[in-house]
Design a protein around this motif. Structure first.
Motif, mmCIF file in Angstrom:
data_model
loop_
_atom_site.group_PDB
_atom_site.id
_atom_site.type_symbol
_atom_site.label_atom_id
_atom_site.label_comp_id
_atom_site.label_asym_id
_atom_site.label_seq_id
_atom_site.Cartn_x
_atom_site.Cartn_y
_atom_site.Cartn_z
ATOM 1 N N ALA A 40 2.896 17.492 3.857
ATOM 2 C CA ALA A 40 1.977 18.084 4.689
ATOM 3 C C ALA A 40 0.664 16.728 5.148
ATOM 4 O O ALA A 40 0.736 16.914 5.992
ATOM 5 N N SER A 41 1.053 16.036 4.247
ATOM 6 C CA SER A 41 0.191 14.613 4.803
ATOM 7 C C SER A 41 0.047 13.366 3.708
ATOM 8 O O SER A 41 1.280 12.396 4.166
ATOM 9 N N GLY A 42 -0.113 13.436 2.381
ATOM 10 C CA GLY A 42 0.598 11.885 1.644
ATOM 11 C C GLY A 42 -0.504 11.929 1.411
ATOM 12 O O GLY A 42 -1.045 11.653 2.755
ATOM 13 N N THR A 43 -0.894 10.583 0.278
ATOM 14 C CA THR A 43 -1.813 10.268 0.263
ATOM 15 C C THR A 43 -1.838 8.957 -0.539
ATOM 16 O O THR A 43 -2.006 7.638 0.113
ATOM 17 N N GLY A 44 -0.386 8.663 -1.014
ATOM 18 C CA GLY A 44 0.059 7.470 -1.738
ATOM 19 C C GLY A 44 -0.163 6.683 -0.724
ATOM 20 O O GLY A 44 -0.225 5.498 -0.250
ATOM 21 N N ASN A 45 1.061 6.948 1.281
ATOM 22 C CA ASN A 45 1.136 6.068 2.078
ATOM 23 C C ASN A 45 -0.564 5.927 2.063
ATOM 24 O O ASN A 45 -0.264 4.604 3.133
ATOM 25 N N MET A 46 -1.647 6.124 1.918
ATOM 26 C CA MET A 46 -2.642 5.556 2.602
ATOM 27 C C MET A 46 -3.362 4.536 1.926
ATOM 28 O O MET A 46 -3.649 3.283 2.035
ATOM 29 N N LYS A 47 -2.887 4.230 0.262
ATOM 30 C CA LYS A 47 -3.611 3.748 -0.917
ATOM 31 C C LYS A 47 -2.791 2.265 -1.108
ATOM 32 O O LYS A 47 -3.328 1.788 -0.605
ATOM 33 N N MET A 48 -1.270 2.534 -0.264
ATOM 34 C CA MET A 48 -0.957 1.089 -0.202
ATOM 35 C C MET A 48 -0.741 0.431 0.598
ATOM 36 O O MET A 48 -1.143 -0.694 0.766
ATOM 37 N N MET A 49 -1.200 1.539 1.798
ATOM 38 C CA MET A 49 -1.764 0.554 3.615
ATOM 39 C C MET A 49 -2.796 0.132 3.179
ATOM 40 O O MET A 49 -2.521 -1.382 3.291
ATOM 41 N N MET A 50 -3.384 0.440 1.944
ATOM 42 C CA MET A 50 -5.255 -0.052 2.210
ATOM 43 C C MET A 50 -5.068 -1.185 0.906
ATOM 44 O O MET A 50 -5.803 -2.025 1.512
ATOM 45 N N ASN A 51 -3.809 -1.281 0.877
ATOM 46 C CA ASN A 51 -3.486 -2.604 -0.843
ATOM 47 C C ASN A 51 -2.905 -3.929 0.141
ATOM 48 O O ASN A 51 -1.861 -4.537 -0.790
ATOM 49 N N GLY A 52 -2.328 -3.581 1.408
ATOM 50 C CA GLY A 52 -1.170 -4.322 2.492
ATOM 51 C C GLY A 52 0.089 -4.425 2.358
ATOM 52 O O GLY A 52 0.885 -5.084 2.506
ATOM 53 N N ALA A 53 0.809 -2.939 1.793
ATOM 54 C CA ALA A 53 1.790 -2.874 2.010
ATOM 55 C C ALA A 53 2.095 -2.050 2.703
ATOM 56 O O ALA A 53 1.357 -1.876 3.985
ATOM 57 N N LEU A 54 3.177 -2.324 3.979
ATOM 58 C CA LEU A 54 4.279 -1.760 4.285
ATOM 59 C C LEU A 54 5.168 -0.613 4.600
ATOM 60 O O LEU A 54 5.459 -0.699 3.523
ATOM 61 N N THR A 55 4.677 0.172 4.982
ATOM 62 C CA THR A 55 5.059 1.474 5.163
ATOM 63 C C THR A 55 6.749 1.873 5.642
ATOM 64 O O THR A 55 7.127 1.185 6.496
ATOM 65 N N LEU A 56 7.396 2.575 4.733
ATOM 66 C CA LEU A 56 8.742 2.363 4.982
ATOM 67 C C LEU A 56 8.570 3.843 5.381
ATOM 68 O O LEU A 56 8.460 4.468 4.190
#
Length: 811
Positions: A652-668
């Motif tokens: 539906a959305s995901g929020t782990g994607n937002m948390k890691m993005m906010m800490n500088g991880a790149l999304t795969l």
């Protein structure tokens, strides 16, 4: 909550010394970390309590509309650090503990994670409560005080083993029991119908099993602003009467009833594979909703001198997923049976009060209940739901003749089942999805028939996360660097993070970001070694996949890639690849066989790979057991790659994607859920997108055309990985992982693992090449951080306030 002038390190030291002596009869130098935790939590609780009382007093005086957020989960994690931060006490407490010879971080580790949730649904609810309080909005949560959480996970010989999550073994210092505000909830029984003198009907609910719902209130502290809202958790307890016929009666009544009653608030998500389990889940849902609605009505009558016809002016109730949907017929019951309203007036009041958030398009997750079970447990509620259904179906028949053939797929009661999502839509004035893609799928596919007749109800509210916990609190090194570069206004206004863009090409500054990431990775590497005895290279790519274990989240795709990489290295040990550390954290539902097999596969592959000297430590696989909020807080600051690889259209959305993005991880990731919106912000060049689109997936589901066997027969890489499962290379027995093999090939790979395998490999090859240029990688990382303020739950809450709730800030 502004810092009090007396809040100094000296003040903390004096209070701690006094409290430790009073509570434990010890001098502070002899106190254990556990005793120091309870002493410090008690001091902070006392400071919060006054602000809590003042907040409630001001709500009553200002007489403004209030939000009530109903959810089966509130994954609040540990609260001591959060409350110290929000009270403005964190820095002085660190100083005080250091002067006393203690390390605050070690004391904070003594706190148990509250066992009140499982995954993203519960963490979203917790973030929303944080933002409501920090933005000075009158918004409160209502849930269940589970005696045991989902379970405590242990990995034994690669297998998930479930132990009780007994998080309430010791007193929970943040809760306050409010026995004087207990509510009676009724189950079973029978309903008598009478005709009043005026011709209207009266219903008497008799011979019921009564349960006492006792509230335990937990303060939700706003960020340094004097606002403290409430999370009310209901505990199920037996009712003790003053008179009994005999001691034997009392004994057997207690013996039989007490166990069944305590079960209601005993476990989060009891196994519903049996009829008894289904009944217990339904009991939990009605227990939560009945106690909450009765409590809200009592508070409304006490605080506002208004008739209940104006309830919507002071009350808005948000249903978080379908679990609390019984709140709708419960309000109808109270209005009609206790307040003597007629149906039309009660329905008008009800449908102005409720708003519904949908969290899934997956058919199996859209709750239904067998009629016989529902009718037996909740006879009066069933009558009301039946009447809601009858009136809705008649409305469809007469007002929308073009929809008549759709009635069976829209009816609240159909094919001997009660459909909770349909009830939630019919009884609410607002229906929202949690990401743009998800909402579009709801409107155009899953709930299209409802959208056609009431398009005004549907809207999108993309999920968010509280940046105060998920950046400021868990990543102080990165937070300090950000504040050094752009000031600290971003703490109050997270969209200010966008100002980092002007530094995204400055190599000296990029070097600072890189060093922060390396320090965080080194800290996680030490933690991994302490927990597992495995040494990982902090210079390797930290590839992180942490979330609930479900087939659609595709941890299997990840492990298939690892198996492929492993054998590439076995064939060519000198292969030039960037070293990788794959980090997993996940729990599988106890009855979910394939999910548990995937956990076993990850751990089995890990054992083989981690102990193979031929691959020269180029690959490490770490499965950190008992994944929860506190573990996520340790992992996320160190992540380089954020694995968000769900089958497109399923998340539906995901929020782990937002948390890691906010800490500088790149999304795969796939273009699924909020990944789509992340991509719109940062651009495809600053993340790694692969795989089928949602439209392609839905087309395959609708029209067919996908054959997993074709891919197996034509792609040597896939056939090699699959055959290893079939022929037992990773198992002690040949049959070890045959279930996964057959599940994919004989169920036609329902989540398209094989279809997306090749593009997933290509994305990983691009990651490998990109990571080799430190400045390019860090540039992309900073761009992600800069855009992450868009996903603060403060932003989401403001959209709910403006479009749905219409509540006002506390002045």
């Amino acid at each position: 909550m502004t810092t009090h002038t007396s809040y100094s390190a000296e003040w903390i030291k004096n209070r701690m010394t006094e409290t430790v002596f009073k509570q434990f009869g010890k001098t502070i130098k002899h106190a254990t970390n556990k005793e120091l935790y309870f002493a410090l939590a008690g001091i902070v609780s006392n400071e919060i309590r006054q602000k809590w009382q003042e907040t409630n007093k001001r709500y009553k005086e200002e007489s403004n509309k209030q939000l009530y957020y109903l959810s089966m989960e509130f994954l609040i994690g540990r609260l001591l650090r959060n409350n110290l931060l929000n009270c403005g006490l964190l820095q002085v407490t660190e100083e005080a503990m250091e002067e006393l010879g203690f390390i605050l971080d070690e004391i904070l580790e003594e706190e148990e994670d509250a066992g009140l949730g499982n995954g993203g649904l519960g963490r979203l609810a917790a973030c929303f409560l944080d933002s409501l309080a920090s933005l000075n909005y009158p918004g409160h949560g209502f849930g269940i005080r589970y005696r045991y959480g989902l379970f405590e996970q242990r990995i034994i010989h690669g297998n998930q083993v479930e132990l009780p999550d007994n998080w309430l073994t010791e007193p929970y210092p943040w809760e306050t029991r409010r026995e004087d505000e207990a509510i009676i909830v009724q189950f079973h029984g029978n309903v008598q119908m009478f005709k009043r003198n005026d011709g209207t009907l009266e219903f008497k609910y008799e011979n019921t099993d009564k349960v006492l719902a006792v509230p335990y209130d937990v303060p939700i502290v706003g960020y340094q602003n004097n606002t403290v809202n409430t999370l009310r958790l209901w505990s199920a307890e037996p009712i003790y009467y003053d008179q009994v016929d005999s001691l034997d009666d009392m004994f057997f009544r207690d013996l039989n009833h007490q166990h069944s009653i305590e079960q209601i608030s005993g476990f989060l998500y009891p196994d519903d594979s049996s009829l008894e389990g289904k009944e217990l889940r339904l009991k939990q849902q009605y227990f939560l909703t009945s106690a909450t609605i009765q409590s809200i009505i009592k508070q409304f009558k006490k605080n506002y001198r208004l008739p209940l016809t104006r309830l919507h002016e002071k009350v808005v109730i948000q249903i978080n997923d379908t679990h609390p949907t019984l709140a709708i017929p419960e309000l109808m019951r109270i209005l009609m049976d206790e307040e003597r309203f007629g149906w039309e007036e009660a329905w008008e009041i009800t449908t102005k009060v409720f708003a519904y958030t949908n969290h899934t398009i997956m058919e199996e997750a859209l709750e239904t209940w067998p009629i016989d079970l529902f009718k037996n447990l909740l006879p009066r509620i069933y009558m009301i739901v039946h009447e809601i259904n009858e009136r809705f179906c008649k409305r469809l028949w007469f007002d929308y003749p073009e929809m008549r053939e759709k009635i069976p797929s829209m009816a609240v009661i159909a094919y001997d089942k009660i459909h909770m999502a349909r009830l939630a839509i019919v009884g609410s004035f607002s229906v929202n999805g949690v990401a743009k893609l998800h909402t579009n799928i709801l409107k155009n596919k899953v709930m299209n028939d409802f959208y056609k007749i009431e398009p005004h109800k549907f809207n999108n509210k993309t999920n968010g996360i509280t940046h105060r916990r998920w950046l400021l609190q868990i990543n102080p090194k990165l937070s300090n660097l950000i504040s050094e570069l752009i000031g600290n206004q971003w703490i109050q206004r997270p969209k200010q993070l966008i100002h980092l863009l002007k530094h995204s090409k400055d190599e000296a500054i990029l070097e600072k970001f890189h060093l922060v990431k390396q320090e965080n990775k080194l800290a996680l590497a030490r933690y991994i070694y302490d927990q597992t005895g495995i040494k990982v290279d902090e210079k390797s790519i930290f590839d992180v996949h942490i979330k609930r274990l479900h087939e659609y989240k595709r941890q299997l795709l990840n492990v298939f890639h690892i198996i492929y990489l492993y054998h590439e290295l076995k064939d060519n040990p000198n292969l030039n690849i960037t070293p990788r550390t794959f980090i997993f954290g996940a729990k599988a539902a106890p009855g979910y066989h394939i999910a548990k097999e995937i956990i076993k596969l990850i751990n089995t592959v890990a054992t083989k790979v981690n102990n193979d000297p031929e691959i020269k430590d180029k690959l490490k696989i770490i499965f950190l057991e008992n994944y929860n909020v506190s573990l996520a807080e340790k992992i996320i600051p160190a992540a380089d790659i954020s694995e968000q690889i769900s089958t497109a259209s399923k998340e539906a959305s995901g929020t782990g994607n937002m948390k890691m993005m906010m800490n500088g991880a790149l999304t795969l990731g796939t273009l699924d859920g909020a990944n789509v919106e992340i991509c719109e912000l940062v651009g495809k060049e600053n993340m790694f997108i692969f795989g089928l689109t949602a439209e392609e997936v839905l087309r395959y589901y609708e029209h067919g055309g996908y054959d997993a066997r074709d891919i197996y027969n034509t792609d040597d890489r896939i056939r090699r990985v699959m055959d290893m499962l079939n022929y037992g290379e990773f198992g002690k027995q040949v049959i070890e992982f045959k279930d996964i093999y057959y599940h994919i090939l004989f169920h036609n790979d329902p989540y398209f693992v094989l279809k997306d395998f090749e593009p997933y490999l290509e994305a990983h090859e691009l990651i490998d090449q990109t990571y080799r240029d430190k400045m390019v990688w860090t540039h992309k990382s900073v761009i992600n951080i800069a855009h992450s303020g868009k996903f603060s739950s403060d932003q989401t809450i403001q959209e709910y306030v403006n479009d749905i709730w219409k509540i006002k800030r506390l002045q």
